[in-house]
Write a protein that holds these residues in place. Structure first.
Motif, mmCIF file in Angstrom:
data_model
loop_
_atom_site.group_PDB
_atom_site.id
_atom_site.type_symbol
_atom_site.label_atom_id
_atom_site.label_comp_id
_atom_site.label_asym_id
_atom_site.label_seq_id
_atom_site.Cartn_x
_atom_site.Cartn_y
_atom_site.Cartn_z
ATOM 1 N N ILE A 81 3.578 -2.539 15.573
ATOM 2 C CA ILE A 81 3.948 -1.243 15.800
ATOM 3 C C ILE A 81 3.338 -0.810 17.178
ATOM 4 N N GLY A 124 0.819 -1.089 0.102
ATOM 5 C CA GLY A 124 -0.107 -0.049 -0.039
ATOM 6 C C GLY A 124 0.832 1.298 -0.062
ATOM 7 N N THR A 147 -5.572 1.108 -2.167
ATOM 8 C CA THR A 147 -4.401 -0.010 -1.704
ATOM 9 C C THR A 147 -5.062 -1.074 -1.243
ATOM 10 N N SER A 198 -5.525 10.854 8.064
ATOM 11 C CA SER A 198 -6.796 10.707 7.217
ATOM 12 C C SER A 198 -7.654 12.100 7.030
ATOM 13 N N ASP A 199 -8.455 12.111 5.828
ATOM 14 C CA ASP A 199 -9.194 13.190 5.955
ATOM 15 C C ASP A 199 -10.596 12.908 7.158
ATOM 16 N N TYR A 212 -12.614 4.169 13.544
ATOM 17 C CA TYR A 212 -11.640 4.563 12.556
ATOM 18 C C TYR A 212 -11.505 6.105 12.923
ATOM 19 N N MET A 272 -9.955 8.616 -0.486
ATOM 20 C CA MET A 272 -9.816 7.388 -0.886
ATOM 21 C C MET A 272 -8.539 7.034 -1.590
ATOM 22 N N VAL A 273 -7.750 6.333 -1.217
ATOM 23 C CA VAL A 273 -6.559 5.789 -1.655
ATOM 24 C C VAL A 273 -6.540 4.237 -2.114
ATOM 25 N N LYS A 311 -8.511 8.733 13.943
ATOM 26 C CA LYS A 311 -7.580 9.631 13.122
ATOM 27 C C LYS A 311 -7.802 10.902 13.791
ATOM 28 N N ASN A 343 3.045 5.356 9.071
ATOM 29 C CA ASN A 343 2.051 5.189 8.232
ATOM 30 C C ASN A 343 1.268 3.866 8.508
ATOM 31 N N ALA A 344 1.940 2.900 9.373
ATOM 32 C CA ALA A 344 0.860 1.747 9.476
ATOM 33 C C ALA A 344 -0.431 2.067 10.166
ATOM 34 N N HIS A 349 4.054 -5.723 9.535
ATOM 35 C CA HIS A 349 3.364 -6.634 10.549
ATOM 36 C C HIS A 349 3.697 -8.048 10.127
ATOM 37 N N SER A 350 3.328 -8.235 8.792
ATOM 38 C CA SER A 350 3.723 -9.462 8.326
ATOM 39 C C SER A 350 5.009 -9.931 7.516
HETATM 40 O O1 NJP Z 1 -3.607 0.128 4.016
HETATM 41 P P1 NJP Z 1 -2.664 -1.100 3.474
HETATM 42 P P2 NJP Z 1 -2.898 1.732 3.422
HETATM 43 N N1 NJP Z 1 2.191 -3.376 13.167
HETATM 44 O O2 NJP Z 1 -3.610 -2.175 4.273
HETATM 45 C C1 NJP Z 1 0.634 -2.367 8.226
HETATM 46 C C2 NJP Z 1 -4.218 5.458 5.661
HETATM 47 N N2 NJP Z 1 -5.251 5.697 5.071
HETATM 48 O O3 NJP Z 1 -1.706 1.800 2.621
HETATM 49 O O4 NJP Z 1 0.455 -6.520 7.976
HETATM 50 C C3 NJP Z 1 3.038 -2.944 12.001
HETATM 51 O O5 NJP Z 1 -2.673 -1.492 2.174
HETATM 52 C C4 NJP Z 1 0.706 -3.371 7.231
HETATM 53 O O6 NJP Z 1 1.720 -4.298 7.441
HETATM 54 P P3 NJP Z 1 1.337 -5.972 6.989
HETATM 55 C C5 NJP Z 1 -4.442 4.273 6.730
HETATM 56 O O7 NJP Z 1 -5.246 4.679 7.876
HETATM 57 C C6 NJP Z 1 -5.644 5.279 4.066
HETATM 58 O O8 NJP Z 1 -3.991 2.004 2.810
HETATM 59 O O9 NJP Z 1 2.731 -6.615 6.855
HETATM 60 N N3 NJP Z 1 2.461 -2.687 10.917
HETATM 61 C C7 NJP Z 1 0.586 -2.679 5.894
HETATM 62 O O10 NJP Z 1 2.136 -2.537 5.740
HETATM 63 C C8 NJP Z 1 -2.828 3.898 7.353
HETATM 64 O O11 NJP Z 1 -2.668 4.760 8.381
HETATM 65 C C9 NJP Z 1 -6.586 5.618 3.206
HETATM 66 O O12 NJP Z 1 0.476 -5.875 5.521
HETATM 67 C C10 NJP Z 1 0.963 -2.930 10.660
HETATM 68 C C11 NJP Z 1 0.218 -1.394 6.289
HETATM 69 O O13 NJP Z 1 0.226 -1.020 7.674
HETATM 70 C C12 NJP Z 1 -2.042 4.316 6.190
HETATM 71 O O14 NJP Z 1 -3.037 5.266 5.226
HETATM 72 C C13 NJP Z 1 -7.464 6.667 3.147
HETATM 73 C C14 NJP Z 1 0.375 -3.054 11.585
HETATM 74 C C15 NJP Z 1 -1.242 -1.031 5.796
HETATM 75 O O15 NJP Z 1 -1.481 -1.270 4.208
HETATM 76 C C16 NJP Z 1 -1.577 3.299 5.233
HETATM 77 O O16 NJP Z 1 -2.773 2.396 4.850
HETATM 78 C C17 NJP Z 1 -7.083 7.493 4.365
HETATM 79 C C18 NJP Z 1 1.003 -3.597 12.903
HETATM 80 N N4 NJP Z 1 0.120 -3.888 14.030
HETATM 81 C C19 NJP Z 1 -5.961 7.005 5.298
HETATM 82 N N5 NJP Z 1 -1.084 -3.148 10.960
HETATM 83 C C20 NJP Z 1 -7.071 4.731 2.081
HETATM 84 N N6 NJP Z 1 -6.428 3.521 1.628
HETATM 85 O O17 NJP Z 1 -8.188 5.020 1.459
HETATM 86 C C21 NJP Z 1 -0.914 -3.010 9.803
HETATM 87 O O18 NJP Z 1 -7.801 8.406 4.548
HETATM 88 N N7 NJP Z 1 0.280 -2.555 9.711
#
Ligand code: NJP
Length: 237
Positions: free
Chosen positions: A60, A13, A186, A138-139, A151, A183-184, A155, A86-87, A34-35
């Motif tokens: 995290i 993402g 991912t 986030s927005d 959620y 909205m992104v 934020k 970012n997580a 995390h994974s």
């Molecule tokens: O999500 P995704 P995004 N410890 O699911 C990691 C915000 N945002 O890129 O488990 C460590 O593709 C997870 O790791 P893994 C959103 O709130 C998004 O969209 O290994 N890491 C993965 O790398 C967030 O803050 C939208 O896959 C942990 C990553 O987080 C940020 O953007 C809109 C973890 C998530 O990748 C990135 O999210 C908005 C843990 N406990 C804000 N749990 C949107 N997509 O529309 C998860 O306004 N991760």
């Protein structure tokens, strides 16, 4: 001098794109997931010729694991110039359908995770009188939406946390800001990246470019907040 960055949630993402963009800028990286997918991201970065990448697979929200990661990163690179929080996780349900466990889990990652990582880098950045902390919020940290109370609450919490921290550390040369996307496209909320229904949403690179802009601003300049939406998103202004 080569700069160093920690990017959390970099296995996929937005975070993965941020890692690639910062590597392109010549930064040395510590990437967190995390994974075990985080090791694949590290491999992909190295295959592109970016040799300075350390991957950490950890939760995290776990303070001990995060503190150990920060110490290992300082040991490896001597300095940390940038932390990108970012997580994050999210789900969209009515309040009455949200379990206490779900509520706690989303707060653990989105709020506690930002707190423990930021807390761990601040003393190091203070010592150097320099550093940048960017949180991908986030927005919905600025306005509310239905069916997203848990959620949205995380934020709003992160916005409050970042604003307060920013004022606390500015006199130590540390800049703290947020990026607030709409909205992104991912894997967020158990979705897939690249599906047809999300074609007009923001792309991960759009957010990563904002991180580069914010982090590379001249030292006298703090970009407090960047808000970005896809043109198709209808939202209250
Ligand atoms: O999500 P995704 P995004 N410890 O699911 C990691 C915000 N945002 O890129 O488990 C460590 O593709 C997870 O790791 P893994 C959103 O709130 C998004 O969209 O290994 N890491 C993965 O790398 C967030 O803050 C939208 O896959 C942990 C990553 O987080 C940020 O953007 C809109 C973890 C998530 O990748 C990135 O999210 C908005 C843990 N406990 C804000 N749990 C949107 N997509 O529309 C998860 O306004 N991760």
């Amino acid at each position: 001098k080569t700069q160093t960055a920690i990017v959390t949630g970099a296995s996929r993402g937005i975070g993965k794109s941020i890692a690639f963009k910062l590597a392109e800028q010549g930064m040395k990286l510590a990437i967190i997931g995390h994974s075990d997918e985080i090791h694949r991201t590290a491999e992909e970065l190295r295959n592109k010729g970016y040799d300075h990448v350390i991957a950490f697979q950890l939760d995290i929200a776990e303070e001990n694991q995060v503190n150990a990661m920060i110490q290992d990163t300082i040991q490896a690179y001597s300095t940390i110039d940038l932390l990108v929080n970012n997580a994050g996780v999210g789900f969209f349900k009515k309040v009455e359908e949200t379990s206490l466990e779900e509520w706690k889990q989303v707060f653990d990652v989105n709020v506690q995770g930002v707190f423990v990582a930021s807390k761990a880098v601040v003393p190091h950045m203070k010592n150097r009188n320099s550093g940048t902390i960017i949180t991908i919020s986030s927005d919905v940290g600025r306005y509310t939406i239905p069916n997203g109370a848990a959620y949205t609450a995380t934020k709003y919490a992160v916005q409050g946390f970042s604003g307060s921290l920013a004022q606390e550390v500015r006199e130590h040369g540390i800049r703290v800001g947020t990026i607030n996307p709409g909205m992104v496209d991912t894997y967020f909320n158990n979705s897939e990246q690249g599906t047809a229904d999300k074609e007009e949403w923001l792309k991960v690179d759009d957010i990563a470019n904002a991180v580069v802009y914010m982090a590379s601003a001249p030292k006298h300049m703090l970009i407090d907040e960047i808000v970005i939406h896809p043109l198709v998103q209808n939202y209250p202004i």
